[in-house]
Design an enzyme around this catalytic site. Structure first.
Site, PDB file in Angstrom:
ATOM      1  N   SER A 104       0.867  -1.176   0.000  1.00  7.76           N
ATOM      2  CA  SER A 104       0.000   0.000   0.000  1.00  7.76           C
ATOM      3  C   SER A 104       0.906   1.229   0.000  1.00  7.76           C
ATOM      4  O   SER A 104       1.909   1.241  -0.717  1.00  7.76           O
ATOM      5  CB  SER A 104      -0.937  -0.057   1.215  1.00  7.76           C
ATOM      6  OG  SER A 104      -1.920   0.942   1.124  1.00  7.76           O
ATOM      7  N   HIS A 147      -2.883  -1.388  -3.171  1.00  7.36           N
ATOM      8  CA  HIS A 147      -4.032  -0.521  -2.918  1.00  7.36           C
ATOM      9  C   HIS A 147      -3.874   0.682  -3.839  1.00  7.36           C
ATOM     10  O   HIS A 147      -2.819   1.310  -3.868  1.00  7.36           O
ATOM     11  CB  HIS A 147      -4.042  -0.052  -1.465  1.00  7.36           C
ATOM     12  CG  HIS A 147      -4.252  -1.166  -0.490  1.00  7.36           C
ATOM     13  ND1 HIS A 147      -3.959  -1.048   0.843  1.00  7.36           N
ATOM     14  CD2 HIS A 147      -4.734  -2.430  -0.666  1.00  7.36           C
ATOM     15  CE1 HIS A 147      -4.261  -2.180   1.462  1.00  7.36           C
ATOM     16  NE2 HIS A 147      -4.723  -3.044   0.556  1.00  7.36           N
ATOM     17  N   ASP A 198      -4.081  -4.975   6.212  1.00 11.14           N
ATOM     18  CA  ASP A 198      -4.285  -5.880   5.079  1.00 11.14           C
ATOM     19  C   ASP A 198      -2.994  -6.664   4.811  1.00 11.14           C
ATOM     20  O   ASP A 198      -1.909  -6.101   4.801  1.00 11.14           O
ATOM     21  CB  ASP A 198      -4.688  -5.062   3.841  1.00 11.14           C
ATOM     22  CG  ASP A 198      -5.335  -5.920   2.776  1.00 11.14           C
ATOM     23  OD1 ASP A 198      -5.763  -7.050   3.079  1.00 11.14           O
ATOM     24  OD2 ASP A 198      -5.419  -5.445   1.628  1.00 11.14           O
TER      25      ASP A 198
END
Length: 186
Positions: free
Chosen positions: A12, A39, A132
């Site tokens: 991310s 992401h 995540d």
């Protein structure tokens, strides 16, 4: 692990910088695919794909439904879809609920890859600002796959790799300068 069938990389915030360092160092003879779940904002542009393709000799493409997964190819999860791997080694895209506020979710792909590839999957979690990836890495470890985590000290946003290391015993903690060499030896 007998051999690496697939490397899945999740990241991310701050992970793109790492990928831009890693991709130029990868051998074009890799015997497995690299599947990247980042992401990212939704949209239909090719900026990320083109940027990553400019940094490597490997083929780079955004994964699409029913693509056959090929070695020595870098696949990028499209925005707004969870990226799944089918038993016949093709992709499927899933537009179900976000997981960890994310779609694509790193956990979804890691968990799926663990179920499909078992002990022959390697998953690497990079920089980011949420949890995540941690649950997916647990599944990878349970299946006998290898768990790699970026050294939080080298991460632009250290929360994601730090959280993973709190919950999963990584097989290796890597700094960006050594990730390409590690991948080339898989």
């Amino acid at each position: 692990m007998e051999h690496c069938e697939a490397l899945i990389i999740g990241g991310s915030a701050g992970s793109l910088e790492v990928l831009l360092k890693v991709l130029p160092g990868l051998k074009e003879t890799l015997s497995f695919p690299i599947i990247i779940v980042l992401h990212r904002k939704s949209g239909k542009d090719r900026i990320l794909t083109d940027l990553l393709a400019s940094k490597t000799v490997l083929n780079v493409s955004e994964a699409t439904e029913k693509d056959k997964i090929e070695p020595a190819t870098v696949y990028i999860a499209p925005p707004d879809y969870h990226l799944l791997i089918e038993n016949d080694r093709t992709f499927s895209l899933d537009a179900s609920e976000k997981v960890n506020f994310s779609r694509p979710s790193i956990d979804v792909t890691f968990e799926n890859a663990a179920a499909v590839y078992g002990e022959n999957v390697v998953c690497l979690l990079l920089s980011g600002a949420n949890t995540d990836g941690t649950a997916g890495l647990k599944d990878v470890q349970i299946s006998g796959g290898r768990v790699l985590v970026q050294d939080p000290e080298t991460a632009t946003v250290r929360y994601m790799p730090e959280n993973a290391l709190l919950h999963v015993a990584a097989d290796a903690v890597l700094d960006p300068e050594h990730i390409a060499d590690f991948i080339n030896k898989l």
